[in-house]
Scaffold this active site. Sequence first.
Site, short mmCIF file in Angstrom:
data_model
loop_
_atom_site.label_atom_id
_atom_site.label_comp_id
_atom_site.label_asym_id
_atom_site.label_seq_id
_atom_site.Cartn_x
_atom_site.Cartn_y
_atom_site.Cartn_z
N TYR A 574 0.99 -1.23 -0.10
CA TYR A 574 0.06 0.10 -0.11
C TYR A 574 0.87 1.31 0.05
CZ TYR A 574 -3.73 -3.39 0.71
OH TYR A 574 -4.57 -4.61 0.43
N ARG A 622 3.25 -1.69 11.13
CA ARG A 622 3.26 -2.99 10.09
C ARG A 622 4.26 -2.90 9.16
NH1 ARG A 622 -1.16 -7.74 8.77
NH2 ARG A 622 -0.61 -8.44 10.89
C1 LIG Z 1 -9.66 -11.30 5.14
C2 LIG Z 1 -8.36 -10.77 5.46
C3 LIG Z 1 -8.05 -9.35 5.47
C4 LIG Z 1 -6.92 -8.75 5.80
N1 LIG Z 1 -6.90 -7.43 5.94
C5 LIG Z 1 -5.70 -6.89 6.37
C6 LIG Z 1 -5.55 -5.50 6.83
O1 LIG Z 1 -6.61 -4.66 6.60
N2 LIG Z 1 -4.37 -5.08 7.21
C7 LIG Z 1 -3.34 -6.07 7.49
O2 LIG Z 1 -2.43 -5.37 7.78
N3 LIG Z 1 -3.43 -7.16 7.10
C8 LIG Z 1 -4.64 -7.64 6.63
N4 LIG Z 1 -4.78 -8.79 6.27
C9 LIG Z 1 -3.32 -10.01 6.80
C10 LIG Z 1 -3.70 -10.44 8.20
O3 LIG Z 1 -3.49 -9.49 9.05
C11 LIG Z 1 -2.48 -11.25 8.56
O4 LIG Z 1 -1.35 -10.89 8.29
C12 LIG Z 1 -2.47 -12.54 7.47
O5 LIG Z 1 -3.94 -13.15 7.24
C13 LIG Z 1 -1.45 -13.82 8.10
O6 LIG Z 1 -2.02 -14.24 9.14
P1 LIG Z 1 -3.20 -15.60 9.46
O7 LIG Z 1 -2.16 -16.62 8.77
O8 LIG Z 1 -3.13 -15.78 10.70
O9 LIG Z 1 -4.38 -15.44 8.58
C14 LIG Z 1 -5.78 -9.71 6.07
C15 LIG Z 1 -6.04 -10.87 5.96
C16 LIG Z 1 -7.21 -11.49 5.65
C17 LIG Z 1 -7.42 -12.81 5.69
#
Ligand SMILES: Cc1cc2nc3c(=O)[nH]c(=O)nc-3n(C[C@H](O)[C@H](O)[C@H](O)COP(=O)(O)O)c2cc1C
Length: 767
Positions: A574, A622
């Site tokens: 972003y 982040r």
């Molecule tokens: C549906 C969805 C939306 C996400 N939106 C964001 C977001 O808005 N901001 C962000 O920093 N990461 C976002 N992520 C990334 C997650 O915060 C996380 O870093 C990523 O899913 C890996 O973690 P996990 O394996 O526990 O899902 C999103 C992930 C998912 C699945």
Amino acid sequence: MKIACVGAGPAGLYFAISMKLRDPTHEIEVFERNAPGVTFGWGVVFSDQTVENLTANDPPSAKIIADEFAHWDDIDVHIHGETITSSGHGFIGIGRKRLLEILQNRARGLGVVLHFEAECDPQDPKWRDYDLVIASDGANSRFRDAHADAFGVDIDVRRNKFVWLGTSKVFDAFTFAFEETEHGWIWAHAYRFAADCSTFIVECSEETWRGIGFDEMDQGESIATCERLFANYLDGHSLMSNATHLRGSAAWLNFRRIKCERWNSGNVILLGDAAHTAHFSIGSGTKLALEDAIKLAEVLNRPVLSLEAAMDEYVAERNLEVLKLQNSARNSTEWFETLHRYLHFEPLQFAYSLLTRSQRISHENLRLRDREWLEGVERWFWKRATDGRSNKTAPPMFAPLKMREMRLENRITVSPMAMYSAEDGTPNDFHFVHYGERAMGGAGLVFTEMTCVSPEGRISPGCTGMWKDEHVGAWKRIVDFVHANSKAKMCLQLGHSGGKGSTKLGWEGNDLPLDDGNWPVMSASDVPWSPLNQTPRPMTRADMDAVRDQFVTAVRMGLEAGFDMVELHAAHGYLLSSFLTPLQNKRSDEYGGSLENRLRYPLEVFAAMRAAWPSDRPMSVRISANDWAGDNGITPDSAVKIGEAFAREGADLIDVSAGQTWADAQPTYGRMFQTPFSDKIRNEGRLATMAVGNIYEPDHANSILAAGRADLVALARPHLIDPFWTLRAAAQLDYRDVHVPPQYLNGMAQLARNLKREAEAAAALRV
Ligand SMILES: Cc1cc2nc3c(=O)[nH]c(=O)nc-3n(C[C@H](O)[C@H](O)[C@H](O)COP(=O)(O)O)c2cc1C
Ligand SMILES: Cc1cc2nc3c(=O)[nH]c(=O)nc-3n(C[C@H](O)[C@H](O)[C@H](O)COP(=O)(O)OP(=O)(O)OC[C@H]3O[C@@H](n4cnc5c(N)ncnc54)[C@H](O)[C@@H]3O)c2cc1C
């Protein structure tokens, strides 16, 4: 079949035995360059599982081997003048020489013809006379290297130096001894493999090795130097080498990790170390060689299988096993290569980190091995987490964390996740229920989704925002509910989509432009996300001022809405991430080029936000700690510098994500796959970090925290389907002090009882 095995190591000999056992009519010859009894190396260790496999394959040789095993349970870690002993590890070891002697006798007894002092040349035409030539000629296989292209050989020469020595000192425990010299650290891996003999592997970095002068010593001087450095552990016993054929410093090696895309070509099949190696620190090379041999013999003797089908089955099964072990071995290798990261740990945590280094042994595995020791680690963790006030023995994930004046109830966070469900940026009843429920589910910290600082800064039309008064009220309703009904704190993640903006709702197509109603996007440079996306307008200084001020306004609104913490989203490609990564930032002004320049604008935004946010409340950032683009993008090394730069501007936590910074990245995905970056940033930069990425078991979280790989653990997708992940973990781990909304207390008690009953039933079945 007429078969030649090149090399009489564990792989060649055991394959010959396993073939003869299945069909005595096979004609098998084994060729070995050394004389019988001459071998490089000392002891090898096995697991109980390997012994079971050997027993199932050939009970007589397994019995002789097992009867001669040296057994030991303890691991001693000597560091900073302390010895940390943990128990229950259950190792078994045997001398390599003795193992080979047993296998040679068994092979001879079964009619295998053994030729010693027979150097084999891959170019010799005689190999064409055999149906199969088994290249069991070890890690330096001539037969593999003669056809390196056909086998798709990939060799990674690792950086540390090691020498494999023996000693008559009998170590009662598997011993890791770390010693500091004026040239750096050097350490020994030592274990007993016979009543009167131990293996003693000495390892150090190349710098330390040269600094001490090993590169200029002959073997005798090298050994004398090691004896002096490890005198405290040797009690007057000497060290010995049996690599007498290697001159001077050549007895010191660099470990070579070997992988092959294909394990057969023509009539040659690679077996054991010739096909793959696993670093000696996880002690699995011999196990792999023996288990390869069993499986290969099994498929070759199945009458219905053609040679091709047999190889397919062999490779499919063994490749998976090898990959798993090579992954663990890589983690273990890297731990020793990056030892400097962990030397500031207190000895107990250092030992924990060492024991869990390969990620094969977890917190709960350690509990099963040595409950008392593990509980000591837990008490230590809680004491540190509470400035000495708590004497609790409880899982690390439930320990509090203080950042500035904010106190988190526990170490689990709901990671930011865009829900694409807002209208004109305003969170609604969906968000109220979504965040409220996840807060009641027990996590210590709940992040909002990326909340955008302007309408043009949204990813999609459904993103939440913080740019108008209405947003403050809608967010405040959510934050107030969370504060009133849970112990969770709330962190507002603020971001701007940059060149990845103006795209569809997540479930309608990731990063795809809208069908209509697109708005113009801007970024560090005019690099479109993909050929389908808009080409962004490179930001002017006026744009930068405007966006920075939008972030500051959003921070002020966040304060009004009652948030406990703010995070700047500078990851995932972003807007701010587009400045940080050289893959998106092609600017030639003071905001592009060097890392210092690429950091300039993101740091400016962060500093302005920090100035607007109360000094008693924490802030995080982040980042994508790896672009997965090698040296062309952000590497974990540059991520440490990025983390340090934000920390200097007042970031209290680095939220360590990775990737999503260019469309074609191919991340190396797996369990806890981004945690190594958090570990690196935390322990090289000495910064507080949050780990995220495929962390889904309470055991993962506890292992990461206790090993000091992160200070907080974030879960995203697991929380989507289980908002009550933390409470479920508390029930599973029988942790009673977790906050449960009073309305749900009955359910929690019932869940804890049921899980306990299930665990007891599973344990009874195992017995
Ligand atoms: C549906 C969805 C939306 C996400 N939106 C964001 C977001 O808005 N901001 C962000 O920093 N990461 C976002 N992520 C990334 C997650 O915060 C996380 O870093 C990523 O899913 C890996 O973690 P996990 O394996 O526990 O899902 C999103 C992930 C998912 C699945
Ligand atoms: C320091 C160190 C410690 C280790 N510790 C352990 C441990 O604790 N546990 C464990 O399981 N594994 C351990 N290993 C790994 C283990 O030694 C190997 O994985 C294992 O020996 C592989 O067996 P192999 O039969 O494939 O190869 P090797 O044991 O290397 O045997 C290959 C044989 O082929 C012969 N040969 C090679 N080329 C030719 C030729 N051209 N002609 C004729 N003969 C030839 C060699 O002389 C040798 O005898 C360790 C390795 C190292 C380096």
